[in-house]
Design a protein around this motif. Sequence first.
Motif, short mmCIF file in Angstrom:
data_model
loop_
_atom_site.label_atom_id
_atom_site.label_comp_id
_atom_site.label_asym_id
_atom_site.label_seq_id
_atom_site.Cartn_x
_atom_site.Cartn_y
_atom_site.Cartn_z
N UNK A 128 -0.58 11.61 -1.90
CA UNK A 128 -1.10 11.70 -0.54
C UNK A 128 -2.28 12.64 -0.42
N UNK A 129 -2.76 12.78 0.82
CA UNK A 129 -3.86 13.69 1.14
C UNK A 129 -3.27 14.87 1.93
N UNK A 130 -3.45 16.09 1.44
CA UNK A 130 -2.78 17.25 2.06
C UNK A 130 -3.47 17.76 3.32
N UNK A 131 -3.44 16.94 4.38
CA UNK A 131 -3.96 17.40 5.67
C UNK A 131 -3.06 18.49 6.23
N UNK A 132 -3.65 19.39 7.00
CA UNK A 132 -2.85 20.38 7.71
C UNK A 132 -2.03 19.69 8.80
N UNK B 107 0.83 -1.22 0.00
CA UNK B 107 0.00 0.00 0.00
C UNK B 107 0.86 1.26 0.00
N UNK B 108 0.31 2.33 -0.59
CA UNK B 108 1.00 3.63 -0.61
C UNK B 108 0.12 4.65 0.11
N UNK B 109 0.76 5.50 0.88
CA UNK B 109 0.04 6.54 1.61
C UNK B 109 1.04 7.51 2.21
N UNK B 110 0.62 8.76 2.41
CA UNK B 110 1.45 9.73 3.13
C UNK B 110 1.02 9.83 4.58
N UNK B 111 0.24 8.86 5.05
CA UNK B 111 -0.09 8.81 6.46
C UNK B 111 1.21 8.83 7.26
N UNK C 70 -4.96 10.07 -7.74
CA UNK C 70 -4.94 10.28 -6.29
C UNK C 70 -4.17 9.11 -5.68
N UNK C 71 -2.90 9.34 -5.37
CA UNK C 71 -2.01 8.25 -4.96
C UNK C 71 -1.97 8.12 -3.45
N UNK C 72 -2.97 7.50 -2.89
CA UNK C 72 -3.04 7.24 -1.45
C UNK C 72 -4.18 6.28 -1.21
N UNK C 73 -3.93 5.25 -0.41
CA UNK C 73 -4.95 4.23 -0.19
C UNK C 73 -6.18 4.80 0.51
N UNK C 74 -6.03 5.94 1.21
CA UNK C 74 -7.16 6.51 1.95
C UNK C 74 -8.23 7.09 1.02
N UNK C 75 -7.86 7.42 -0.23
CA UNK C 75 -8.85 7.93 -1.17
C UNK C 75 -9.89 6.87 -1.53
N UNK C 76 -9.57 5.60 -1.31
CA UNK C 76 -10.54 4.54 -1.64
C UNK C 76 -11.68 4.48 -0.63
N UNK C 77 -11.51 5.13 0.52
CA UNK C 77 -12.57 5.16 1.53
C UNK C 77 -13.65 6.16 1.12
N UNK C 78 -14.89 5.76 1.28
CA UNK C 78 -16.00 6.60 0.82
C UNK C 78 -16.07 7.91 1.60
N UNK C 79 -15.77 7.90 2.90
CA UNK C 79 -15.87 9.13 3.69
C UNK C 79 -14.86 10.18 3.25
N UNK D 153 7.43 7.51 5.41
CA UNK D 153 8.87 7.28 5.28
C UNK D 153 9.22 5.83 5.01
N UNK D 154 8.21 5.00 4.87
CA UNK D 154 8.45 3.58 4.60
C UNK D 154 9.16 3.42 3.25
N UNK D 155 10.25 2.63 3.19
CA UNK D 155 10.97 2.46 1.92
C UNK D 155 10.08 1.97 0.79
N UNK D 156 9.11 1.11 1.11
CA UNK D 156 8.22 0.60 0.07
C UNK D 156 7.36 1.70 -0.52
N UNK D 157 6.89 2.61 0.32
CA UNK D 157 6.06 3.72 -0.17
C UNK D 157 6.89 4.64 -1.06
#
Length: 780
Positions: A644-648, A503-507, A701-710, A512-516
């Motif tokens: 990723x998702x640009x959270x503050x 999985x990829x995410x900027x969470x 949209x390169x982040x696994x969190x975008x797949x969530x409906x909310x 910082x995970x090497x795989x991401x």
Amino acid sequence: MKFQIEDVTVCFPYDHIYPEQYSYMVELKRALDAKGHCLLEMPTGTGKTIALLSLITSYTLSKPQGAIKLIYCTRTVHEMEKTLAELKLLHNYQVKHLGPAAKILAIGLSSRKNLCVNPNVLEANNRDSVDAACRKRTASWVRALSAENPNVETCEFFENYERTASGAVLPPGVYTLQDLRAFGKEKGWCPYFLARHMVQLANVVVYSYQYLLDPKVAGIISKEMQKESVVVFDEAHNIDNVCIEALSVSVRRQTLDGASRNISRIEQEINRFKATDVNRLRDEYKRLVNGLALSGNLPGSDSWLSNPALPDDILREAVPGNIRRAEHFLHVLRRLLQYLTVRLDTEDVEKESPISFVASINNQAGIDQKTLKFCYDRLHSLMLTLEITDTDDFLHVQTICDFATLVGTYSRGFSIIIEPFDERMPHIPDPVLQLSCHDASLAIKPVFDRFQSVVITSGTLSPIDLYPRLLNFHPVVSRSFKMSLTRDCICPMVLTRGSDQLPVSTKFDMRSDPGVVRNYGKLLVEMVSIVPDGIVCFFVSYSYMDGIINTWNESGLLKDVLVVGYVSSFHLVFLMILLFQEIMQHKLVFIETQDVVETTLALDNYRRACDCGRGAVFFSVARGKVAEGIDFDRHYGRLVIMFGIPFQYTLSKILLARLEYLRDTFQIKEGDFLTFDALRQAAQCVGRVIRSKADYGMMIFADKRYSRHDKRSKLPGWILSHLRDAHLNLSTDMALHIAREFLRKMAQPYDKTGSSGKKTLLSQEDLEKMDGSGLQERLY
């Protein structure tokens, strides 16, 4: 073309109109008829600006008995110029078809830096310096002195304008900033003061948000605008942040040191006046005793800033007796500086309400709330009395008085937060005391109360139901429009994993995970090899962008990895080096920085690379300059990747205080606001890629969190309507396959008129044949 919307004959300067433009005008007319406010979300690239201008100007022409002024607010000078260019095209069309009765006066108003034509003034480096250089030549006392001493420099353009007096007017027409400068040079008049004068007489005024939302500027420029005006805030997705910034103040040690120097210089000026012209100080004291307005009848050249508090919150009474004398006022300021210096000397984060902070100032410095409230007005009066023109040198003491007036005026909607250092750099002492506004409705409330219709519009207002709560108003119309297309020229995708299925995410715990890092790099490499022309990549922050690029490009890490001996890490670093080199083989790479000049140069070279067919990649940041005001239309942007998702920054004390206020006052949950804010920024970033219906582009949209409906549901409807279920959970190789198919499809010729079934260009005859229901069926 000309067509009817109920009782209004709309002049539209093109032969065809989009269905959504027509629907937009219908809803806008409903709001104008109701004399209420509205929220309208219109997809990017669908002619929102010309639809607004056409409907409102036609509405005014159709109802001459109730003359309506249009106040059009934009974020940047570039957007202002584009709006005026559209209006000029529309105005020429209206005059051609309706005759002289359609003539209007429309002007753009900006700062002296953008309108001044005096070469000696324009030599100054920044806006504040240009303002000060202008005042040194146009202040009333400088001009009076020049009458006795020819060696005193004045501005010939301003003098010519003043000599012409009431004869200095603009003939009807639409004037961009460049047109105003050209007119000023031709007549020998000052374009800035001419525009300031014509604002009250113009039918359409285009200027920045701050001219209405920042009390310090609005009190000078916009205080006499008619109530019947229609106010438009274009690209208003971040309007709540603009309102908050207008009423927030930061004080650092440099501010206090600079203010102390300012006070010493003011003291010297007072002593000089006591020795040469003591009557001037005595007259000012009498004026303050009588409670006369400090700036009510000042010449335009002498007034530069109004009170930072909102007009309805300023006391209509005399300045307190303890600061009427200049010496006493300076003594109060010194005590305030001493108090703030002590408060900044802390090792812990402190948070206070304005009430407790003012009580603390009263107990420890002996300064009461009323005295604080009048600090800014008292400083303004004193600087005028002392005939100080180099106002740019006094910005520090103005900031202190700005802070004092705001903290003395407002008891709710604000917090005082003192931080000894930035949490992201705790090893560097950098104390800051911040008066932070949390309630955006405070700044915009006077606008809602004063003008009969306020239009808030943008391409990214979703979820649209949150804005009335954030801004505390009740819109009579709230609508979101979809984009009608003859072909699916938008291809949004949600990428949740790399080709290795990781999985990829900027969470925070994954970024910082090497795989991401590896999978993000491989995604970009694969895409640059198949996507023509320009690719724009947006990262969640400057620090993350710098970190990931360094990881991709830093060859010096090889030695460290070999010493440690981790084979997997060695392969990662080696692969990252190869990745960055491979990107450069396909396209040139340009990077946005926090320096405006560097970023402008990078953008210019990026466009040149795309123009010559070389292609380029532009690395940018959500919430940066490029994400807000730069278009990547046509070959400048065929793909946008949102990493990723640009959270503050969620540990920010200011953000936490605002979230607490929103929860307690407007019942907006912290998570709902953070998601809303992040997704509107993401939508704004990816929206850069499509600027017209003839354009096409992809959004990843390169982040696994975008797949969530909310999360995903907060994106604008015009993006969601093109986001297929099959594109919601993609790996890199699947996204690559979809991108190839999409580009192949877009390379085919297509029917722009939509005669094949989907009709997205309506002629005048089409509008006459259709009723409202028929139009809605075609659109939806």
